[in-house]
Design a protein around this motif. Structure first.
Motif, PDB file in Angstrom:
ATOM      1  N   LEU A  15       4.823  -7.501   4.310  1.00 31.22           N
ATOM      2  CA  LEU A  15       3.388  -7.803   4.270  1.00 31.22           C
ATOM      3  C   LEU A  15       3.073  -8.516   2.967  1.00 31.22           C
ATOM      4  CD1 LEU A  15       1.892  -4.406   5.482  1.00 31.22           C
ATOM      5  CD2 LEU A  15       1.956  -6.526   6.769  1.00 31.22           C
ATOM      6  N   PRO A  16       2.005  -9.274   2.925  1.00 28.10           N
ATOM      7  CA  PRO A  16       1.615  -9.893   1.654  1.00 28.10           C
ATOM      8  C   PRO A  16       1.387  -8.812   0.592  1.00 28.10           C
ATOM      9  CG  PRO A  16       0.287 -10.731   3.483  1.00 28.10           C
ATOM     10  CD  PRO A  16       1.102  -9.602   4.028  1.00 28.10           C
ATOM     11  N   ALA A  17       1.832  -9.065  -0.614  1.00 23.83           N
ATOM     12  CA  ALA A  17       1.766  -8.072  -1.687  1.00 23.83           C
ATOM     13  C   ALA A  17       0.385  -7.437  -1.856  1.00 23.83           C
ATOM     14  CB  ALA A  17       2.255  -8.685  -2.996  1.00 23.83           C
ATOM     15  N   PRO A  18      -0.705  -8.210  -1.906  1.00 23.43           N
ATOM     16  CA  PRO A  18      -2.004  -7.552  -2.089  1.00 23.43           C
ATOM     17  C   PRO A  18      -2.328  -6.563  -0.969  1.00 23.43           C
ATOM     18  CG  PRO A  18      -2.199  -9.890  -2.543  1.00 23.43           C
ATOM     19  CD  PRO A  18      -0.819  -9.661  -1.962  1.00 23.43           C
ATOM     20  N   ALA A  19      -1.951  -6.885   0.261  1.00 27.47           N
ATOM     21  CA  ALA A  19      -2.231  -5.976   1.373  1.00 27.47           C
ATOM     22  C   ALA A  19      -1.449  -4.677   1.218  1.00 27.47           C
ATOM     23  CB  ALA A  19      -1.885  -6.643   2.700  1.00 27.47           C
ATOM     24  N   VAL A  20      -0.192  -4.782   0.803  1.00 21.85           N
ATOM     25  CA  VAL A  20       0.637  -3.598   0.608  1.00 21.85           C
ATOM     26  C   VAL A  20       0.071  -2.757  -0.529  1.00 21.85           C
ATOM     27  CG1 VAL A  20       2.908  -2.776  -0.091  1.00 21.85           C
ATOM     28  CG2 VAL A  20       2.718  -4.681   1.500  1.00 21.85           C
ATOM     29  N   HIS A  21      -0.214  -3.386  -1.658  1.00 26.53           N
ATOM     30  CA  HIS A  21      -0.702  -2.644  -2.809  1.00 26.53           C
ATOM     31  C   HIS A  21      -2.046  -1.989  -2.521  1.00 26.53           C
ATOM     32  CE1 HIS A  21       2.626  -3.965  -5.135  1.00 26.53           C
ATOM     33  NE2 HIS A  21       2.254  -5.229  -5.161  1.00 26.53           N
ATOM     34  N   ASN A  22      -2.943  -2.668  -1.851  1.00 26.84           N
ATOM     35  CA  ASN A  22      -4.243  -2.088  -1.544  1.00 26.84           C
ATOM     36  C   ASN A  22      -4.109  -0.894  -0.608  1.00 26.84           C
ATOM     37  OD1 ASN A  22      -5.471  -3.993  -3.156  1.00 26.84           O
ATOM     38  ND2 ASN A  22      -6.045  -5.325  -1.465  1.00 26.84           N
ATOM     39  N   ALA A  23      -3.252  -0.995   0.385  1.00 24.15           N
ATOM     40  CA  ALA A  23      -3.050   0.112   1.317  1.00 24.15           C
ATOM     41  C   ALA A  23      -2.455   1.317   0.599  1.00 24.15           C
ATOM     42  CB  ALA A  23      -2.153  -0.323   2.472  1.00 24.15           C
ATOM     43  N   MET A  24      -1.483   1.076  -0.264  1.00 21.77           N
ATOM     44  CA  MET A  24      -0.859   2.183  -0.988  1.00 21.77           C
ATOM     45  C   MET A  24      -1.812   2.790  -2.010  1.00 21.77           C
ATOM     46  SD  MET A  24       3.034   1.149  -1.466  1.00 21.77           S
ATOM     47  CE  MET A  24       3.932   0.404  -0.143  1.00 21.77           C
ATOM     48  N   ARG A  25      -2.594   1.952  -2.666  1.00 16.61           N
ATOM     49  CA  ARG A  25      -3.595   2.468  -3.600  1.00 16.61           C
ATOM     50  C   ARG A  25      -4.565   3.379  -2.858  1.00 16.61           C
ATOM     51  NH1 ARG A  25      -7.317  -1.818  -4.562  1.00 16.61           N
ATOM     52  NH2 ARG A  25      -8.073  -0.981  -2.615  1.00 16.61           N
ATOM     53  N   ASP A  26      -5.033   2.924  -1.706  1.00 14.02           N
ATOM     54  CA  ASP A  26      -5.971   3.730  -0.920  1.00 14.02           C
ATOM     55  C   ASP A  26      -5.324   5.027  -0.446  1.00 14.02           C
ATOM     56  OD1 ASP A  26      -7.757   1.674  -1.352  1.00 14.02           O
ATOM     57  OD2 ASP A  26      -7.572   0.847   0.685  1.00 14.02           O
ATOM     58  N   ASP A  27      -4.040   4.961  -0.069  1.00 14.37           N
ATOM     59  CA  ASP A  27      -3.326   6.175   0.338  1.00 14.37           C
ATOM     60  C   ASP A  27      -3.183   7.146  -0.835  1.00 14.37           C
ATOM     61  OD1 ASP A  27      -3.105   5.218   2.914  1.00 14.37           O
ATOM     62  OD2 ASP A  27      -0.996   4.620   2.719  1.00 14.37           O
ATOM     63  N   LEU A  28      -2.895   6.618  -2.016  1.00 13.11           N
ATOM     64  CA  LEU A  28      -2.802   7.481  -3.196  1.00 13.11           C
ATOM     65  C   LEU A  28      -4.151   8.111  -3.518  1.00 13.11           C
ATOM     66  CD1 LEU A  28      -0.398   5.448  -5.487  1.00 13.11           C
ATOM     67  CD2 LEU A  28      -0.021   7.759  -4.623  1.00 13.11           C
ATOM     68  N   HIS A  29      -5.229   7.352  -3.379  1.00 15.53           N
ATOM     69  CA  HIS A  29      -6.562   7.912  -3.594  1.00 15.53           C
ATOM     70  C   HIS A  29      -6.813   9.065  -2.627  1.00 15.53           C
ATOM     71  CE1 HIS A  29      -8.405   4.131  -5.701  1.00 15.53           C
ATOM     72  NE2 HIS A  29      -7.604   4.824  -6.488  1.00 15.53           N
ATOM     73  N   ALA A  30      -6.445   8.884  -1.363  1.00 15.89           N
ATOM     74  CA  ALA A  30      -6.627   9.939  -0.360  1.00 15.89           C
ATOM     75  C   ALA A  30      -5.791  11.172  -0.713  1.00 15.89           C
ATOM     76  CB  ALA A  30      -6.258   9.417   1.021  1.00 15.89           C
ATOM     77  N   LEU A  31      -4.580  10.953  -1.218  1.00 22.64           N
ATOM     78  CA  LEU A  31      -3.725  12.067  -1.610  1.00 22.64           C
ATOM     79  C   LEU A  31      -4.328  12.823  -2.789  1.00 22.64           C
ATOM     80  CD1 LEU A  31      -1.053  13.576  -1.214  1.00 22.64           C
ATOM     81  CD2 LEU A  31      -0.016  11.933  -2.801  1.00 22.64           C
ATOM     82  N   VAL A  32      -4.812  12.101  -3.792  1.00 21.70           N
ATOM     83  CA  VAL A  32      -5.438  12.741  -4.948  1.00 21.70           C
ATOM     84  C   VAL A  32      -6.676  13.527  -4.511  1.00 21.70           C
ATOM     85  CG1 VAL A  32      -6.621  12.300  -7.143  1.00 21.70           C
ATOM     86  CG2 VAL A  32      -4.492  11.107  -6.616  1.00 21.70           C
ATOM     87  N   ASP A  33      -7.441  12.969  -3.588  1.00 23.13           N
ATOM     88  CA  ASP A  33      -8.603  13.699  -3.069  1.00 23.13           C
ATOM     89  C   ASP A  33      -8.170  15.006  -2.409  1.00 23.13           C
ATOM     90  OD1 ASP A  33     -10.571  11.918  -3.894  1.00 23.13           O
ATOM     91  OD2 ASP A  33     -10.538  10.794  -2.003  1.00 23.13           O
ATOM     92  N   ARG A  34      -7.045  14.965  -1.732  1.00 20.20           N
ATOM     93  CA  ARG A  34      -6.586  16.139  -0.989  1.00 20.20           C
ATOM     94  C   ARG A  34      -5.991  17.211  -1.896  1.00 20.20           C
ATOM     95  NH1 ARG A  34      -2.741  16.249   4.352  1.00 20.20           N
ATOM     96  NH2 ARG A  34      -2.761  18.491   4.554  1.00 20.20           N
ATOM     97  N   ILE A  35      -5.175  16.800  -2.885  1.00 17.70           N
ATOM     98  CA  ILE A  35      -4.479  17.788  -3.705  1.00 17.70           C
ATOM     99  C   ILE A  35      -5.165  18.083  -5.034  1.00 17.70           C
ATOM    100  CG2 ILE A  35      -2.267  17.275  -2.658  1.00 17.70           C
ATOM    101  CD1 ILE A  35      -1.513  15.713  -5.152  1.00 17.70           C
ATOM    102  N   GLY A  36      -6.056  17.223  -5.444  1.00 21.29           N
ATOM    103  CA  GLY A  36      -6.760  17.451  -6.710  1.00 21.29           C
ATOM    104  C   GLY A  36      -6.026  16.842  -7.887  1.00 21.29           C
ATOM    105  N   PRO A  37      -6.382  17.248  -9.092  1.00 24.92           N
ATOM    106  CA  PRO A  37      -5.776  16.681 -10.299  1.00 24.92           C
ATOM    107  C   PRO A  37      -4.250  16.749 -10.233  1.00 24.92           C
ATOM    108  CG  PRO A  37      -7.619  18.056 -10.887  1.00 24.92           C
ATOM    109  CD  PRO A  37      -7.376  18.264  -9.412  1.00 24.92           C
TER     110      PRO A  37
END
Length: 97
Positions: A15-37
């Protein structure tokens, strides 16, 4: 293709790099929301995703540390001004000068 890629190890060639990075960033945000600090760890190219996730002003306070293995610095896809208050550890292998 996008649904399939999300199920396997990230392959930056698919996939184009920006699409990959944005998807992974959003996934990491969701993970941080779920597990906390937490402490985020990035390895090689994945360091960019970790830095982007930590560079969000709303998520930086939830990131208690950043660990980068092989290819990690404050400017690796992130905003150095946002992540400068987060403790960081960088490990570089013996192939680097």
């Amino acid at each position: 293709m996008e649904a399939y890629i999300k199920q396997i190890q990230p392959a930056y060639r698919n996939l184009p790099a920006p699409a990959v990075h944005n998807a992974m960033r959003d996934d990491l945000h969701a993970l941080v929301d779920r597990i906390g600090p937490c402490i985020l760890l990035g390895w090689s190219t994945g360091s960019t995703n970790v830095m982007q996730a930590a560079s969000s002003p709303s998520y930086a306070p939830k990131v208690k540390g950043l660990i980068g293995i092989e290819g990690f610095q404050a400017s690796s896809g992130g905003d150095p001004n946002v992540v400068k208050t987060i403790p960081q550890l960088t490990v570089i292998g013996d192939h680097s000068n």
